[in-house]
Design an enzyme around this catalytic site. Structure first.
Site, PDB file in Angstrom:
ATOM      1  CG  HIS A   1      -3.464  -0.866  -6.951  1.00 12.90           C
ATOM      2  ND1 HIS A   1      -3.950  -0.229  -5.852  1.00 12.90           N
ATOM      3  CD2 HIS A   1      -3.408  -2.175  -6.608  1.00 12.90           C
ATOM      4  CE1 HIS A   1      -4.180  -1.105  -4.882  1.00 12.90           C
ATOM      5  NE2 HIS A   1      -3.846  -2.310  -5.339  1.00 12.90           N
TER       6      HIS A   1
ATOM      7  CD  GLU B   1      -3.507   3.070  -5.363  1.00 15.83           C
ATOM      8  OE1 GLU B   1      -4.466   2.404  -5.782  1.00 15.83           O
ATOM      9  OE2 GLU B   1      -2.492   2.556  -4.879  1.00 15.83           O
TER      10      GLU B   1
ATOM     11  NE  ARG C   1      -4.209  -1.269  -0.115  1.00 19.76           N
ATOM     12  CZ  ARG C   1      -4.252  -2.294  -0.968  1.00 19.76           C
ATOM     13  NH1 ARG C   1      -3.198  -2.588  -1.715  1.00 19.76           N
ATOM     14  NH2 ARG C   1      -5.337  -3.017  -1.108  1.00 19.76           N
TER      15      ARG C   1
HETATM   16  N1  LIG Z   1      -0.779  -4.363  -5.312  1.00 25.53           N
HETATM   17  C1  LIG Z   1      -1.788  -5.179  -5.305  1.00 25.53           C
HETATM   18  O1  LIG Z   1      -2.560  -5.245  -6.237  1.00 25.53           O
HETATM   19  C2  LIG Z   1      -1.971  -6.070  -4.140  1.00 25.53           C
HETATM   20  C3  LIG Z   1      -1.609  -5.648  -2.909  1.00 25.53           C
HETATM   21  N2  LIG Z   1      -1.794  -6.456  -1.829  1.00 25.53           N
HETATM   22  C4  LIG Z   1      -1.349  -5.944  -0.542  1.00 25.53           C
HETATM   23  O2  LIG Z   1      -0.257  -6.713  -0.099  1.00 25.53           O
HETATM   24  C5  LIG Z   1      -0.245  -6.736   1.319  1.00 25.53           C
HETATM   25  C6  LIG Z   1      -0.048  -8.154   1.806  1.00 25.53           C
HETATM   26  O3  LIG Z   1      -1.099  -8.985   1.390  1.00 25.53           O
HETATM   27  P1  LIG Z   1      -1.177 -10.489   1.929  1.00 25.53           P
HETATM   28  O4  LIG Z   1       0.162 -11.062   1.938  1.00 25.53           O
HETATM   29  O5  LIG Z   1      -2.234 -11.160   1.168  1.00 25.53           O
HETATM   30  O6  LIG Z   1      -1.662 -10.229   3.396  1.00 25.53           O
HETATM   31  P2  LIG Z   1      -1.308 -11.088   4.692  1.00 25.53           P
HETATM   32  O7  LIG Z   1      -2.241 -10.653   5.719  1.00 25.53           O
HETATM   33  O8  LIG Z   1      -1.255 -12.526   4.331  1.00 25.53           O
HETATM   34  O9  LIG Z   1       0.163 -10.617   5.083  1.00 25.53           O
HETATM   35  C7  LIG Z   1       0.458  -9.410   5.686  1.00 25.53           C
HETATM   36  C8  LIG Z   1       1.570  -9.676   6.680  1.00 25.53           C
HETATM   37  O10 LIG Z   1       2.023  -8.437   7.180  1.00 25.53           O
HETATM   38  C9  LIG Z   1       2.366  -8.642   8.537  1.00 25.53           C
HETATM   39  N3  LIG Z   1       2.452  -7.389   9.263  1.00 25.53           N
HETATM   40  C10 LIG Z   1       1.479  -6.719   9.926  1.00 25.53           C
HETATM   41  N4  LIG Z   1       1.992  -5.619  10.498  1.00 25.53           N
HETATM   42  C11 LIG Z   1       3.309  -5.605  10.197  1.00 25.53           C
HETATM   43  C12 LIG Z   1       4.365  -4.721  10.505  1.00 25.53           C
HETATM   44  N5  LIG Z   1       4.163  -3.628  11.244  1.00 25.53           N
HETATM   45  N6  LIG Z   1       5.592  -5.020  10.022  1.00 25.53           N
HETATM   46  C13 LIG Z   1       5.799  -6.116   9.288  1.00 25.53           C
HETATM   47  N7  LIG Z   1       4.837  -6.992   8.961  1.00 25.53           N
HETATM   48  C14 LIG Z   1       3.600  -6.730   9.411  1.00 25.53           C
HETATM   49  C15 LIG Z   1       1.299  -9.565   9.033  1.00 25.53           C
HETATM   50  O11 LIG Z   1       1.730 -10.238  10.195  1.00 25.53           O
HETATM   51  C16 LIG Z   1       1.130 -10.507   7.863  1.00 25.53           C
HETATM   52  O12 LIG Z   1       1.934 -11.647   8.013  1.00 25.53           O
HETATM   53  C17 LIG Z   1      -1.546  -6.077   1.751  1.00 25.53           C
HETATM   54  O13 LIG Z   1      -1.300  -4.740   2.070  1.00 25.53           O
HETATM   55  C18 LIG Z   1      -2.402  -6.138   0.532  1.00 25.53           C
HETATM   56  O14 LIG Z   1      -3.351  -5.149   0.530  1.00 25.53           O
HETATM   57  C19 LIG Z   1      -2.290  -7.716  -1.947  1.00 25.53           C
HETATM   58  C20 LIG Z   1      -2.679  -8.174  -3.158  1.00 25.53           C
HETATM   59  C21 LIG Z   1      -2.583  -7.382  -4.358  1.00 25.53           C
HETATM   60  O1  LIG Z   2      -6.047  -7.180  -2.998  1.00 26.08           O
HETATM   61  C1  LIG Z   2      -5.467  -6.125  -2.763  1.00 26.08           C
HETATM   62  O2  LIG Z   2      -5.129  -5.753  -1.639  1.00 26.08           O
HETATM   63  C2  LIG Z   2      -5.161  -5.239  -3.862  1.00 26.08           C
HETATM   64  O3  LIG Z   2      -4.495  -4.271  -3.655  1.00 26.08           O
HETATM   65  C3  LIG Z   2      -5.749  -5.489  -5.166  1.00 26.08           C
HETATM   66  O4  LIG Z   2      -6.442  -4.322  -5.484  1.00 26.08           O
HETATM   67  P1  LIG Z   2      -7.477  -4.291  -6.690  1.00 26.08           P
HETATM   68  O5  LIG Z   2      -8.551  -5.265  -6.357  1.00 26.08           O
HETATM   69  O6  LIG Z   2      -6.727  -4.705  -7.918  1.00 26.08           O
HETATM   70  O7  LIG Z   2      -7.965  -2.900  -6.749  1.00 26.08           O
END
Ligand SMILES: NC(=O)C1=CN([C@@H]2O[C@H](COP(=O)(O)OP(=O)(O)OC[C@H]3O[C@@H](n4cnc5c(N)ncnc54)[C@H](O)[C@@H]3O)[C@@H](O)[C@H]2O)C=CC1
Ligand SMILES: O=C(O)C(=O)COP(=O)(O)O
Length: 631
Positions: free
Chosen positions: A367, A348, A319
């Site tokens: 994104h 965004e 993010r």
């Molecule tokens: N760019 C995109 O399109 C996408 C972005 N994301 C983002 O990626 C991130 C991770 O997603 P997931 O792995 O599915 O979530 P997840 O919940 O599986 O992993 C997040 C991890 O961050 C850890 N965490 C929490 N606070 C923390 C801190 N202060 N320092 C270090 N680690 C910490 C948690 O313990 C957890 O293990 C989210 O922010 C999600 O929104 C996810 C999918 C697509």
């Molecule tokens: O799953 C997430 O956290 C994402 O950031 C994906 O975002 P989007 O559904 O592609 O707008």
């Protein structure tokens, strides 16, 4: 007098119950009393529960057991999500592009409206017509939106992981469930992270732009190698660990920081979990995979950039808000950060003249982390299933603001959910007007180990039962704890181990309300607390104790509780008064502490007696006090 008949009656000796066969049927309430008092078993030694006017009570009870264990029925009760009836299709608003497979699934269940790029005002205007809203990262579901829904919106589905664009506090307060689709885009996001890492190291985007501008700049775009370099994965969750796995395959040394990640998961991938400072100060590449929370907001700031290795490279597919973007521009300008590859931004889309986006050492994508065909189809189906499940009244495994109760626990607790709510409703109606309720104690008697008994659902239902009759709040599993707290109601729970069948998760539930007066003094224990207790019998909730009096009455319809002199003829007298105005008695039970002193009579009635009828009951000389309770 209305004709009533007994189809079955349960006579209890201590803990043993005997069912009276149908040939001992009585024609009305008073003869019911006579037939029992004339039987060879003395009425005074018994607690009697007579099911009047229901010719198949036993079999219907058993059917009801089977019916109540259906998880969906349970949860619609438990969460009171008002599952939409089959005849009225729910309206599901989809405010951002969603995969066709998910849309098809939604269309088979409800009326789906796809309206993209709505302004906040437009969304607020539309939302009051919607039962569900499905968003991605581009829709801000603010408190204003939840308030504008005016109670109709039951579920917000986030087709993806990050729920930082949904005001969870407002959703919870207003009893709206939020679900997400946490797994289907993990690989897509990890692959995008790796694409940005490799593309940045070899200046792919910049070289591409330069060639398209007619240039051939081989010396300018000399890159750096990945093999042997240290990558710090910040946030070792689903995406972070997949990035780590892939980076290991590229020959990188991977370390990770995550305060909540289990060390054995990291070890299994060959990753060392380290402190935040250690991670950022030793890495050549830092890849961000943590959620945006108040703790992580702008965590990459001037101070932390200053701790990084000179020439570090940064990747962000998490993010934008976890980076202080102005600080990053400064770090890029002074060479602390050699390059950054960013998929996400604080705003965004970012402004066109954003210094960060325009920076020559920064590679950007709009994104796109989750944007693969495969991930979008997967996410769409994942969220459609969660939203449809929620609208059907099922609990979602991906609920973000409600306890996730596994299906096997749900079906086991099904019969106790109705009992819990009814005990709450009943207890609160026993409180004398003007007494403020502050403290409620719930005692679960069970043979189960406390760790093996999840009572969150039951606590929520007791809370619902207590609060709804005395306020305009609409309580469900999402907002029960919050609303109780807000109303200054402290609900404590206690488990008592009893020797009972381990098949039954709960033997009995007792609800005590402390430090209040009661409209029905007999409901008070010696310690001054209102106390009632119930059990599930044949799948049906029963009231089994009022104060220190044992009773045995099914909690269906309405209830009249009377305290009277323990003498023959009482059931008949009250039954006659009710029969005169066609109020049907469904159950009766008499309980007492000491023979021929005082007894409590619990009478289940299908209809609400009018004031005059209640007055006549009160005028029966042997009746000391009585109360009518709406269940
Ligand atoms: N760019 C995109 O399109 C996408 C972005 N994301 C983002 O990626 C991130 C991770 O997603 P997931 O792995 O599915 O979530 P997840 O919940 O599986 O992993 C997040 C991890 O961050 C850890 N965490 C929490 N606070 C923390 C801190 N202060 N320092 C270090 N680690 C910490 C948690 O313990 C957890 O293990 C989210 O922010 C999600 O929104 C996810 C999918 C697509
Ligand atoms: O799953 C997430 O956290 C994402 O950031 C994906 O975002 P989007 O559904 O592609 O707008």
């Amino acid at each position: 007098m209305a004709a009533t008949s007994i189809s079955s009656a349960t006579i209890k000796h201590g803990n043993e119950a005997t069912t009276i066969p149908p040939h001992k049927k009585c024609s009305n309430a008073s003869s019911a009393h006579l037939s029992f008092s004339n039987s060879s078993i003395s009425l005074q030694k018994l607690s009697i529960s007579a099911n009047l006017n229901n010719s198949n009570s036993r079999s219907s009870a058993i059917c009801s057991v089977l019916k109540t264990v259906e998880a969906s029925e349970l949860v619609s009760k438990a969460r009171d999500l008002d599952p939409v009836s089959k005849s009225t299709k729910p309206t599901i608003l989809v405010s951002e592009k969603l995969g066709e497979a998910g849309l098809d699934l939604l269309r088979s269940f409800g009326n789906v409206e796809c309206l993209y790029n709505l302004s906040q005002e437009e969304l607020c205007a539309k939302i009051a017509e919607c039962d569900a809203l499905i968003v991605r990262s581009g829709t801000k579901v603010t408190r204003q939106v939840f308030e504008a829904a005016k109670g109709r919106l039951k579920v917000v589905g986030r087709a993806g992981v990050g729920i930082d664009n949904v005001d969870l506090q407002a959703a919870t307060e207003l009893g709206c469930l939020v679900v997400n689709a946490p797994t289907a885009n993990t690989i897509a996001a990890a692959e995008h992270g790796i694409a940005l890492l490799a593309g940045m190291a070899r200046n792919v985007a910049q070289a591409d732009a330069s060639m398209k501008a007619g240039k051939w700049q081989r010396n300018k775009y000399v890159g750096v190698s990945l093999v042997g370099k240290t990558l710090a994965v910040m946030g070792f969750g689903k995406v972070g660990s997949e990035v780590a796995r892939r980076a290991k395959g590229l020959g990188m040394h991977v370390i990770a920081h995550d305060p909540y990640a289990p060390a054995d998961r990291a070890r299994a991938i060959g990753v060392d979990l380290v402190s935040f400072d250690q991670a950022i100060s030793t890495a050549d590449f830092v890849s961000l995979h943590m959620p945006l929370t108040p703790t992580t907001n702008k965590i990459f700031n001037d101070d932390n950039f200053a701790k990084m290795k000179k020439g570090v490279r940064l990747i962000n597919v998490a993010r934008g808000g976890v980076i202080d973007e102005d600080a990053l521009v400064r770090a890029l300008d002074n060479g602390t950060v050699a390059q950054a590859a960013l998929d996400v931004f604080t705003e965004e889309p970012p402004s066109k003249d954003s210094k960060l986006v325009q920076h020559e050492n920064v590679t950007v994508t709009p994104h796109l982390g989750a944007s693969t065909k495969e991930a979008q189809e997967g996410v769409a189906v994942e969220i459609a299933e969660a939203v449809v499940g929620a609208l059907r009244g099922e609990l979602s495994a991906t609920a973000v603001n409600a306890p996730m109760v596994p299906p096997e626990v749900l079906s086991e607790l099904a019969p106790y959910v109705a009992l819990a709510e009814k005990l709450g409703r009943l207890a609160v109606q026993l409180v004398a007007g003007g007494s403020g309720i502050q403290s409620v104690k719930v005692v679960y008697s069970s043979s189960r180990d406390p760790d093996n008994l999840d009572t969150r659902l039951l606590r929520a239902m007791i809370t619902k039962g207590i609060i709804e009759p005395i306020s305009d709040a609409h309580i469900n599993l999402v907002n029960a704890d919050f609303t109780a707290k807000q109303k200054g109601l402290r609900i404590s729970e206690e488990r008592v181990m009893v020797d009972s069948s381990p098949e039954n998760p709960i033997e009995s539930i007792q609800v005590q309300i402390s430090n209040v007066g009661s409209k029905f003094a007999s409901a008070l224990l010696d310690n001054g607390h209102i106390s009632i207790e119930g059990k599930v019998k044949y799948g049906i909730p029963h009231l089994t104790r009022v104060g220190s009096f044992s009773v045995d009455v099914s909690l269906e319809g309405n209830l009249i509780l009377c305290r009277q002199v323990d003498q023959p003829g009482m059931i008949g007298q009250v039954g006659n008064i009710l029969g005169e105005t066609n109020v049907n008695v469904s159950f009766m039970s008499v309980g007492r502490t000491v023979k021929r002193t005082k007894a409590i009579m619990a009478i289940g009635v299908d209809e609400e007696p009018d004031k005059d009828t209640l007055k006549k009951i009160g005028e029966v000389s042997a009746i000391d006090e009585f109360v009518f309770l709406d269940l």
